[in-house]
Design a protein around this motif. Structure first.
Motif, short mmCIF file in Angstrom:
data_model
loop_
_atom_site.label_atom_id
_atom_site.label_comp_id
_atom_site.label_asym_id
_atom_site.label_seq_id
_atom_site.Cartn_x
_atom_site.Cartn_y
_atom_site.Cartn_z
N TYR A 1 69.09 -31.49 -28.61
CA TYR A 1 68.39 -31.86 -27.75
C TYR A 1 69.23 -30.09 -26.83
O TYR A 1 70.64 -30.09 -27.55
CB TYR A 1 69.74 -33.20 -27.05
N ARG B 1 72.94 -32.64 -31.42
CA ARG B 1 72.50 -32.72 -32.36
C ARG B 1 72.14 -34.51 -33.05
O ARG B 1 73.88 -34.20 -32.87
CB ARG B 1 72.57 -32.25 -33.55
N ARG C 1 66.38 -33.56 -19.28
CA ARG C 1 67.20 -33.59 -21.36
C ARG C 1 65.73 -33.36 -22.69
O ARG C 1 64.73 -33.71 -22.35
CB ARG C 1 67.44 -34.66 -21.60
N SER D 1 64.11 -32.03 -25.77
CA SER D 1 64.53 -32.26 -27.44
C SER D 1 63.58 -32.01 -28.42
O SER D 1 62.05 -31.35 -28.15
CB SER D 1 63.73 -33.65 -27.18
N THR E 1 66.90 -34.62 -34.68
CA THR E 1 66.83 -33.66 -33.20
C THR E 1 67.93 -33.10 -32.57
O THR E 1 68.87 -33.89 -32.84
CB THR E 1 66.35 -35.37 -32.47
#
Length: 117
Positions: A80, A72, A18, A20, A78
């Motif tokens: 992702y 998001r 994942r 970020s 943030t």
């Protein structure tokens, strides 16, 4: 505007990562944002993007549809990129970007994803 990408690493084929991308401002102010990647010797290509409208419309490169999911977290500013069923050909530097109106595109630093066979 600063974008900080993270989450890259080494993973075996079939695994998951994942990524970020943390923004220094409210991501709702961004018209759209997403991820590009650049494999060695290849041009940068768009992997996935998400708009800032309430529905968060998304689009994906054909090569990652069904395996990658962009999302998001507005509260954390943030974005992702969940990458599942990774393939060797997913290897590359992944860059997050953001567009706001007519301003030049903002880029994060690349985060390296290496998928081994």
């Amino acid at each position: 505007v600063q974008l900080q990408a993270s989450g890259g690493g080494l993973v075996q084929a079939g695994g998951s990562l994942r990524l970020s991308c943390a923004a220094s401002i409210n991501i709702l102010s961004m018209d759209h944002m997403g991820w590009y990647r650049q494999a060695p010797g290849s041009q940068r290509e768009l992997v996935a993007a998400v708009t800032s409208n309430p529905f968060g419309s998304t689009n994906y490169a054909d090569s990652v549809k069904g395996r990658f999911t962009i999302s998001r977290d507005n509260a954390k500013n943030t974005m992702y990129l969940q990458m599942n069923s990774l393939k060797v050909e997913d290897t590359g530097l992944y860059y997050c970007y953001a567009n706001i109106g007519r301003r030049p595109t903002y880029w994060g630093q690349g985060t390296l994803v290496t998928v081994s066979s």
